[in-house]
Design a protein around this motif. Structure first.
Motif, mmCIF file in Angstrom:
data_model
loop_
_atom_site.group_PDB
_atom_site.id
_atom_site.type_symbol
_atom_site.label_atom_id
_atom_site.label_comp_id
_atom_site.label_asym_id
_atom_site.label_seq_id
_atom_site.Cartn_x
_atom_site.Cartn_y
_atom_site.Cartn_z
ATOM 1 N N ASN A 38 0.833 -1.200 0.000
ATOM 2 C CA ASN A 38 0.000 0.000 0.000
ATOM 3 C C ASN A 38 0.868 1.250 0.000
ATOM 4 O OD1 ASN A 38 -1.864 2.102 1.663
ATOM 5 N ND2 ASN A 38 -3.112 0.665 0.505
ATOM 6 N N THR A 92 -6.981 7.800 -3.754
ATOM 7 C CA THR A 92 -7.332 6.398 -3.974
ATOM 8 C C THR A 92 -7.023 5.935 -5.393
ATOM 9 O OG1 THR A 92 -9.141 6.722 -2.395
ATOM 10 C CG2 THR A 92 -9.171 4.712 -3.719
ATOM 11 N N LYS A 100 -3.621 3.513 -8.813
ATOM 12 C CA LYS A 100 -3.573 2.562 -7.701
ATOM 13 C C LYS A 100 -2.991 3.283 -6.490
ATOM 14 C CE LYS A 100 -2.973 -1.531 -10.625
ATOM 15 N NZ LYS A 100 -2.118 -2.693 -10.943
ATOM 16 N N LYS A 103 -5.779 3.978 0.993
ATOM 17 C CA LYS A 103 -7.120 3.696 1.508
ATOM 18 C C LYS A 103 -7.856 4.946 1.976
ATOM 19 C CE LYS A 103 -5.616 -0.951 2.737
ATOM 20 N NZ LYS A 103 -5.237 -1.884 3.806
ATOM 21 N N SER A 138 -5.703 -1.123 11.085
ATOM 22 C CA SER A 138 -6.838 -1.422 10.208
ATOM 23 C C SER A 138 -8.140 -1.525 10.990
ATOM 24 C CB SER A 138 -6.582 -2.721 9.442
ATOM 25 O OG SER A 138 -6.332 -3.799 10.326
ATOM 26 N N PHE A 180 -16.242 2.165 1.741
ATOM 27 C CA PHE A 180 -15.030 2.053 0.921
ATOM 28 C C PHE A 180 -13.853 1.571 1.765
ATOM 29 C CE2 PHE A 180 -11.132 3.913 -0.792
ATOM 30 C CZ PHE A 180 -11.153 3.381 -2.073
ATOM 31 N N ILE A 181 -13.718 2.136 2.972
ATOM 32 C CA ILE A 181 -12.615 1.746 3.856
ATOM 33 C C ILE A 181 -12.729 0.261 4.212
ATOM 34 C CG2 ILE A 181 -11.730 2.000 6.212
ATOM 35 C CD1 ILE A 181 -12.238 5.010 5.958
ATOM 36 N N ILE A 183 -14.255 -2.108 2.479
ATOM 37 C CA ILE A 183 -13.966 -2.898 1.281
ATOM 38 C C ILE A 183 -12.470 -2.959 1.015
ATOM 39 C CG2 ILE A 183 -14.203 -2.958 -1.238
ATOM 40 C CD1 ILE A 183 -17.043 -1.808 -0.826
ATOM 41 N N ARG A 184 -11.804 -1.810 1.146
ATOM 42 C CA ARG A 184 -10.362 -1.781 0.894
ATOM 43 C C ARG A 184 -9.571 -2.549 1.952
ATOM 44 N NH1 ARG A 184 -8.362 1.794 -3.066
ATOM 45 N NH2 ARG A 184 -6.364 0.858 -2.533
ATOM 46 N N HIS A 185 -10.201 -2.795 3.110
ATOM 47 C CA HIS A 185 -9.534 -3.532 4.175
ATOM 48 C C HIS A 185 -9.964 -5.004 4.221
ATOM 49 C CE1 HIS A 185 -8.516 0.479 5.837
ATOM 50 N NE2 HIS A 185 -7.553 -0.159 6.473
ATOM 51 N N ARG A 186 -10.551 -5.518 3.137
ATOM 52 C CA ARG A 186 -11.054 -6.892 3.178
ATOM 53 C C ARG A 186 -9.942 -7.912 3.441
ATOM 54 N NH1 ARG A 186 -11.443 -4.793 -1.881
ATOM 55 N NH2 ARG A 186 -10.390 -5.853 -3.607
#
Length: 210
Positions: A38, A92, A100, A103, A138, A180-181, A183-186
């Motif tokens: 990241n 983002t 790319k 987060k 996270s 969004f946060i 989802i990006r931390h899945r």
């Protein structure tokens, strides 16, 4: 034309990849090739250390603050939060980084700082509290985002000294950013469930990063 130009400027400000640039110029490392890959604050701390991580944190917050302040500085009659959104999108999906990016947690915080300093302090305090309790960036980010979203509705009623008025755009953005946060931390969520998520050396559960 001025409005469009400032929206573009806000997006470009958000697109500045602080972690990547600092890593390349001062440490001769591309942080995208290390750690989580990241480009944000957490991976910068992990790969480059406290000094670089702190610099990236402040720079990413500043991006959101400056972008959100643009319509105020230039006398536009438009909700400044829209310009904060442009910066978040830039962070983002940065044009300087092949779309790319990170987060958007710090940049979102910068948007809040420009919009309401007291609400920013409240939100930052929530994050610090949950980081202390979990020692996991996270998890603290996701929990804080959820509570901050609820707070945009509750605080104007019960604590207007923190957030003076109800703004449904702020609430809508908070919901969108929170989703969004999460989802990006899945991938982080999977590691949290497995007990393998990295922890910071701070708080009740502090340990060495894995």
């Amino acid at each position: 034309m001025k409005t469009i130009s400032l929206f573009i400027l806000a997006y470009l400000l958000g697109s500045i990849q602080s972690g990547v640039w600092i890593g390349k110029f001062f440490y001769h490392k591309d942080i995208r090739e290390f750690g989580s890959g990241n480009t944000g604050t957490t991976n910068t701390f992990r790969v480059l250390g406290k000094r670089a991580g702190t610099a990236v944190l402040f720079m990413d917050i500043l991006k959101g603050t400056v972008a959100t302040s643009l319509p105020i500085w230039f006398g536009l009659s438009i909700d400044p939060l829209w310009f904060g959104v442009a910066a978040i999108l830039g962070h983002t999906f940065p044009i300087f980084g092949h779309f790319k990016g990170g987060k958007a947690v710090a940049t979102s915080a910068g948007m809040l700082l420009a919009y309401s300093p007291t609400f920013f302090i409240y939100s930052a305090s929530l994050f610090i509290i949950f980081l202390f309790l979990t020692s996991t960036v996270s998890l603290a980010s996701m929990i804080s985002a959820i509570i901050i979203t609820i707070s945009t509705i509750v605080l104007p009623i019960y604590a207007p000294f923190i957030l003076a008025e109800q703004n449904w755009l702020l609430t809508s953005l908070a919901v969108a950013i929170t989703l969004f946060i999460i989802i990006r931390h899945r991938d982080n969520i999977k590691r949290i469930k497995a007990g393998t998520e990295s922890k910071v050396n701070f708080g009740l559960r502090k340990t060495k990063n894995r």
